[in-house]
Design an enzyme around this catalytic site. Structure first.
Site, mmCIF file in Angstrom:
data_model
loop_
_atom_site.group_PDB
_atom_site.id
_atom_site.type_symbol
_atom_site.label_atom_id
_atom_site.label_comp_id
_atom_site.label_asym_id
_atom_site.label_seq_id
_atom_site.Cartn_x
_atom_site.Cartn_y
_atom_site.Cartn_z
ATOM 1 N N LYS A 61 -35.575 37.559 19.787
ATOM 2 C CA LYS A 61 -34.237 37.003 19.969
ATOM 3 C C LYS A 61 -33.118 37.914 19.444
ATOM 4 O O LYS A 61 -31.980 37.860 19.929
ATOM 5 C CB LYS A 61 -34.137 35.641 19.295
ATOM 6 C CG LYS A 61 -34.907 34.529 19.994
ATOM 7 C CD LYS A 61 -34.252 34.125 21.286
ATOM 8 C CE LYS A 61 -34.886 32.876 21.869
ATOM 9 N NZ LYS A 61 -34.203 32.436 23.108
ATOM 10 N N SER A 311 -44.179 36.661 21.579
ATOM 11 C CA SER A 311 -42.719 36.667 21.478
ATOM 12 C C SER A 311 -42.181 36.362 20.091
ATOM 13 O O SER A 311 -41.027 36.690 19.792
ATOM 14 C CB SER A 311 -42.124 35.684 22.486
ATOM 15 O OG SER A 311 -42.630 34.377 22.268
#
Length: 409
Positions: A61, A311
């Site tokens: 992110k 992720s």
């Protein structure tokens, strides 16, 4: 809004992703690519893990958040930024803002895990707790933006954010030039869209496969309808991909460039997280483990070499404990049984003796004598056992029944 292929491709380009990479130089790490012998044997081709769980702030992110905030005009930076998130996006915005000298306010749900709240504050953001679910938190952040003039930083529905996430795709092509399939978790779709833009522009032969949790799978019905549609009350342990509606911008790109979107169950997510921890020695959150879950669910469906994108790794320790137990149960390595026995001295010792013979390790015993459902001379026992697989679970159950116990799972 139109969702034609042409419009989708104009929203984010390879040049945008390359520009984002220059912007992120010295900010985001080029994360490691680790091979997995176990998954390679299962798939029948090399499998590599792209370790964004080892990125700064513990997830990809930071990439998108930094590119978005770095692209703001001076007057926009002066007004500050605001975001809403239960964890990873919050931390990415907080660190990016701190690095760029921009004031950040992050709204988080009241039930957000304490480690994520603390980390977001430590990265320099002001944290405001509001609402019980992310939708309420999101509304509060947007109202704050309207009231103060702060720029709202969306977690996935913006071209700059998608371009930043697409830098993961460029790294994959450089670290594994022979890649034939990339598997990536999908929530709102920013990461999958960014990777697809970068990869398909340079290697259109590479297959990009998205993965969603069954209880929060908004993309399959949205793609079928040709527009984003909402899933009512999305529910999954994988909070990083627990998104009820695709973003408008990533939806068009995913529809145009991502080859397939699959779904995985909670059991498969648990097993994948456990495998990452035990076999790869990597702490991965459930959303980050979703590509591995897809490989475990149908290993023959992926042409190799395969790259699975891990992720994120920001998993709450309390959730980790529950997920690991769930994963062990799914693999037949953890068994909970409930049964009744006569309430007399030595009865529990006799029961434990039966379990000892079949080599079941007792982790926990709960002994109840006061339940009104029980007879005067009865007691109920719940046992948590460490077992060695499905066959051993069957053997334990058989041994208990042969010894005269009624097992009430």
């Amino acid at each position: 809004m139109s969702y034609s292929t042409a419009d989708s491709l104009r929203s984010v380009t390879l040049d945008d992703v390359r520009g984002a990479r220059k912007m992120l130089s010295g900010v985001a790490r080029v994360t490691a690519m680790e091979g997995s012998r176990h998954l390679s044997a299962l798939v029948g081709a090399p499998v590599h893990l792209k370790c964004e769980n080892l990125q700064r702030t513990g997830s990809f992110k930071l990439r998108g958040a930094y590119v978005r905030i770095a692209g703001l005009l001076p007057e926009e930076r002066a007004a500050g930024v605001v975001a809403a998130s239960a964890g990873n996006h919050a931390q990415g915005v907080a660190l990016a803002s701190s690095l760029l000298g921009v004031r950040a306010t992050v709204f988080m749900p009241r039930g957000a895990p304490l480690p994520k709240i603390s980390a977001t504050r430590e990265y320099g953001a002001e944290v405001r707790l509001h609402g019980q679910v992310v939708d309420e938190t999101l509304a509060a952040a947007q109202e704050y933006a309207r009231r103060t003039g702060a720029v709202f930083i969306h977690p996935f529905d913006h071209a700059d954010v998608i371009a930043g996430q697409g830098t993961v795709g460029l790294e994959i092509l450089e670290q594994c030039p022979q890649v034939r399939t990339i598997v990536v978790g999908v929530g709102g779709g920013g990461l999958a869209a960014g990777i697809a833009v970068a990869v398909k522009a340079l290697r259109p032969d590479v297959r990009v496969v998205g993965v969603q949790a069954e209880g929060a799978a908004a993309y399959p019905p949205s793609l079928a309808a040709g527009r984003p549609v909402s899933v009512e009350r999305p529910a999954t342990m994988a909070d990083g991909i627990r998104v009820g509606r695709p973003g408008d911008v990533p939806f068009g790109i995913v529809g145009a460039l991502v080859d397939e979107v699959r779904t995985v169950s909670e059991d498969q997510l648990s097993a994948a997280l456990l495998l990452c921890l035990e076999r790869a020695k990597l702490v991965v959150e459930p959303a980050g483990a979703s590509p591995v879950a897809a490989l475990l669910a149908e290993p023959g469906a992926f042409a190799g070499p395969v790259v699975a994108v891990l992720s994120g790794g920001n998993v709450d320790p309390v959730l980790m404990q529950g997920v690991l137990r769930h994963g062990m149960a799914a693999q037949g390595r953890y068994l909970a049984v409930r049964l009744r026995l006569t309430d007399r001295p030595g009865a529990l010792a006799t029961l434990l003796g039966v379990l000892s013979v079949v080599d079941a390790n007792v982790l926990d015993v709960s002994h109840v004598r006061t339940d009104p459902r029980l007879g005067l001379t009865e007691a109920e026992v719940e046992l948590h056992l460490e077992t060695k697989g499905p066959e051993h679970c069957v053997e334990v159950g058989r041994a208990l029944r042969d010894a005269g116990y009624t097992v009430m799972h």
